[in-house]
Design a protein around this motif. Structure first.
Motif, PDB file in Angstrom:
ATOM      1  N   PHE A   1       0.831  -1.200   0.000  1.00  0.00           N
ATOM      2  CA  PHE A   1       0.000   0.000   0.000  1.00  0.00           C
ATOM      3  C   PHE A   1       0.871   1.257   0.000  1.00  0.00           C
ATOM      4  O   PHE A   1       0.613   2.194  -0.765  1.00  0.00           O
ATOM      5  CB  PHE A   1      -0.941   0.000   1.215  1.00  0.00           C
ATOM      6  CG  PHE A   1      -1.795   1.239   1.298  1.00  0.00           C
ATOM      7  CD1 PHE A   1      -2.874   1.409   0.460  1.00  0.00           C
ATOM      8  CD2 PHE A   1      -1.501   2.237   2.213  1.00  0.00           C
ATOM      9  CE1 PHE A   1      -3.659   2.553   0.526  1.00  0.00           C
ATOM     10  CE2 PHE A   1      -2.271   3.382   2.295  1.00  0.00           C
ATOM     11  CZ  PHE A   1      -3.358   3.542   1.447  1.00  0.00           C
ATOM     12  N   LEU A   2       1.904   1.288   0.846  1.00  0.00           N
ATOM     13  CA  LEU A   2       2.790   2.454   0.891  1.00  0.00           C
ATOM     14  C   LEU A   2       3.454   2.685  -0.463  1.00  0.00           C
ATOM     15  O   LEU A   2       3.546   3.823  -0.938  1.00  0.00           O
ATOM     16  CB  LEU A   2       3.851   2.270   1.981  1.00  0.00           C
ATOM     17  CG  LEU A   2       3.340   2.258   3.423  1.00  0.00           C
ATOM     18  CD1 LEU A   2       4.463   1.869   4.379  1.00  0.00           C
ATOM     19  CD2 LEU A   2       2.733   3.592   3.810  1.00  0.00           C
ATOM     20  N   THR A   3       3.899   1.617  -1.108  1.00  0.00           N
ATOM     21  CA  THR A   3       4.521   1.728  -2.430  1.00  0.00           C
ATOM     22  C   THR A   3       3.533   2.262  -3.454  1.00  0.00           C
ATOM     23  O   THR A   3       3.868   3.144  -4.259  1.00  0.00           O
ATOM     24  CB  THR A   3       5.067   0.357  -2.880  1.00  0.00           C
ATOM     25  OG1 THR A   3       6.070  -0.053  -1.938  1.00  0.00           O
ATOM     26  CG2 THR A   3       5.664   0.421  -4.274  1.00  0.00           C
TER      27      THR A   3
ATOM     28  N   MET B   1       0.982   4.160  -2.899  1.00  0.00           N
ATOM     29  CA  MET B   1       0.745   5.574  -2.620  1.00  0.00           C
ATOM     30  C   MET B   1       1.890   6.437  -3.148  1.00  0.00           C
ATOM     31  O   MET B   1       1.663   7.486  -3.753  1.00  0.00           O
ATOM     32  CB  MET B   1       0.560   5.817  -1.114  1.00  0.00           C
ATOM     33  CG  MET B   1      -0.721   5.232  -0.531  1.00  0.00           C
ATOM     34  SD  MET B   1      -2.226   5.939  -1.271  1.00  0.00           S
ATOM     35  CE  MET B   1      -2.591   4.737  -2.547  1.00  0.00           C
ATOM     36  N   ARG B   2       3.119   5.986  -2.950  1.00  0.00           N
ATOM     37  CA  ARG B   2       4.275   6.736  -3.457  1.00  0.00           C
ATOM     38  C   ARG B   2       4.228   6.846  -4.983  1.00  0.00           C
ATOM     39  O   ARG B   2       4.576   7.897  -5.540  1.00  0.00           O
ATOM     40  CB  ARG B   2       5.578   6.058  -3.039  1.00  0.00           C
ATOM     41  CG  ARG B   2       5.931   6.275  -1.587  1.00  0.00           C
ATOM     42  CD  ARG B   2       7.318   5.703  -1.265  1.00  0.00           C
ATOM     43  NE  ARG B   2       7.379   5.291   0.111  1.00  0.00           N
ATOM     44  CZ  ARG B   2       7.325   4.040   0.556  1.00  0.00           C
ATOM     45  NH1 ARG B   2       7.267   3.033  -0.290  1.00  0.00           N
ATOM     46  NH2 ARG B   2       7.364   3.779   1.847  1.00  0.00           N
ATOM     47  N   LYS B   3       3.786   5.776  -5.653  1.00  0.00           N
ATOM     48  CA  LYS B   3       3.703   5.799  -7.117  1.00  0.00           C
ATOM     49  C   LYS B   3       2.706   6.833  -7.622  1.00  0.00           C
ATOM     50  O   LYS B   3       2.837   7.316  -8.735  1.00  0.00           O
ATOM     51  CB  LYS B   3       3.341   4.413  -7.651  1.00  0.00           C
ATOM     52  CG  LYS B   3       4.487   3.443  -7.601  1.00  0.00           C
ATOM     53  CD  LYS B   3       4.097   2.088  -8.172  1.00  0.00           C
ATOM     54  CE  LYS B   3       5.258   1.124  -8.114  1.00  0.00           C
ATOM     55  NZ  LYS B   3       4.880  -0.214  -8.619  1.00  0.00           N
ATOM     56  N   THR B   4       1.714   7.173  -6.805  1.00  0.00           N
ATOM     57  CA  THR B   4       0.732   8.182  -7.208  1.00  0.00           C
ATOM     58  C   THR B   4       1.202   9.592  -6.890  1.00  0.00           C
ATOM     59  O   THR B   4       0.521  10.554  -7.205  1.00  0.00           O
ATOM     60  CB  THR B   4      -0.622   7.960  -6.509  1.00  0.00           C
ATOM     61  OG1 THR B   4      -0.484   8.243  -5.113  1.00  0.00           O
ATOM     62  CG2 THR B   4      -1.155   6.564  -6.731  1.00  0.00           C
ATOM     63  N   GLY B   5       2.345   9.708  -6.208  1.00  0.00           N
ATOM     64  CA  GLY B   5       2.847  11.019  -5.830  1.00  0.00           C
ATOM     65  C   GLY B   5       2.524  11.406  -4.392  1.00  0.00           C
ATOM     66  O   GLY B   5       2.871  12.501  -3.949  1.00  0.00           O
TER      67      GLY B   5
ATOM     68  N   CYS C   1       6.753   4.533   6.860  1.00  0.00           N
ATOM     69  CA  CYS C   1       6.556   3.872   8.141  1.00  0.00           C
ATOM     70  C   CYS C   1       7.265   4.689   9.211  1.00  0.00           C
ATOM     71  O   CYS C   1       8.431   5.055   9.034  1.00  0.00           O
ATOM     72  CB  CYS C   1       7.109   2.451   8.091  1.00  0.00           C
ATOM     73  SG  CYS C   1       6.956   1.557   9.651  1.00  0.00           S
ATOM     74  N   ALA C   2       6.558   4.980  10.303  1.00  0.00           N
ATOM     75  CA  ALA C   2       7.134   5.767  11.394  1.00  0.00           C
ATOM     76  C   ALA C   2       7.204   4.939  12.667  1.00  0.00           C
ATOM     77  O   ALA C   2       6.244   4.268  13.032  1.00  0.00           O
ATOM     78  CB  ALA C   2       6.294   7.018  11.629  1.00  0.00           C
TER      79      ALA C   2
END
Length: 99
Positions: free
Chosen positions: A76-78, A80-84, A89-90
């Motif tokens: 999911f994080l990846t 989201m990054r691909k969409t800008g 993770c914190a």
């Protein structure tokens, strides 16, 4: 309240104080008052999502120090990054603010 929830709430306060909009998300199966099964969200959805003070979407997975996102959370994080979007993770308030 478990340690991860305490950390997540502290992160939410810090992000809000920094001028960002943040909300907690939940994913899983729950039961309503009639006993009906209800699915909310989807596997991998980040703990926190929101918008920066500049209007940019972010997703933050909160983990205790030494823990790592599950494969579905990392996927999911990846995505989201691909969409800008801003995503990461914190393990601390400082890491969340850096994200």
């Amino acid at each position: 309240m478990n340690r991860e929830t305490i950390l997540m709430r502290k992160i939410m306060v810090a992000l809000s104080k920094a001028g960002h909009f943040v909300m907690r998300t939940n994913a899983g199966v729950f039961y309503n008052t009639n006993g009906d099964r209800v699915r909310i969200g989807f596997p991998g959805l980040s703990d926190l999502v929101g918008c920066t003070s500049e209007g940019r979407f972010f997703a933050i997975e909160v983990k205790l120090p030494g823990e790592h996102p599950r494969p579905d959370q990392e996927k999911f994080l990846t995505a989201m990054r691909k969409t800008g979007a801003i995503a990461g993770c914190a393990h601390s308030i400082e890491e969340a603010l850096d994200i």
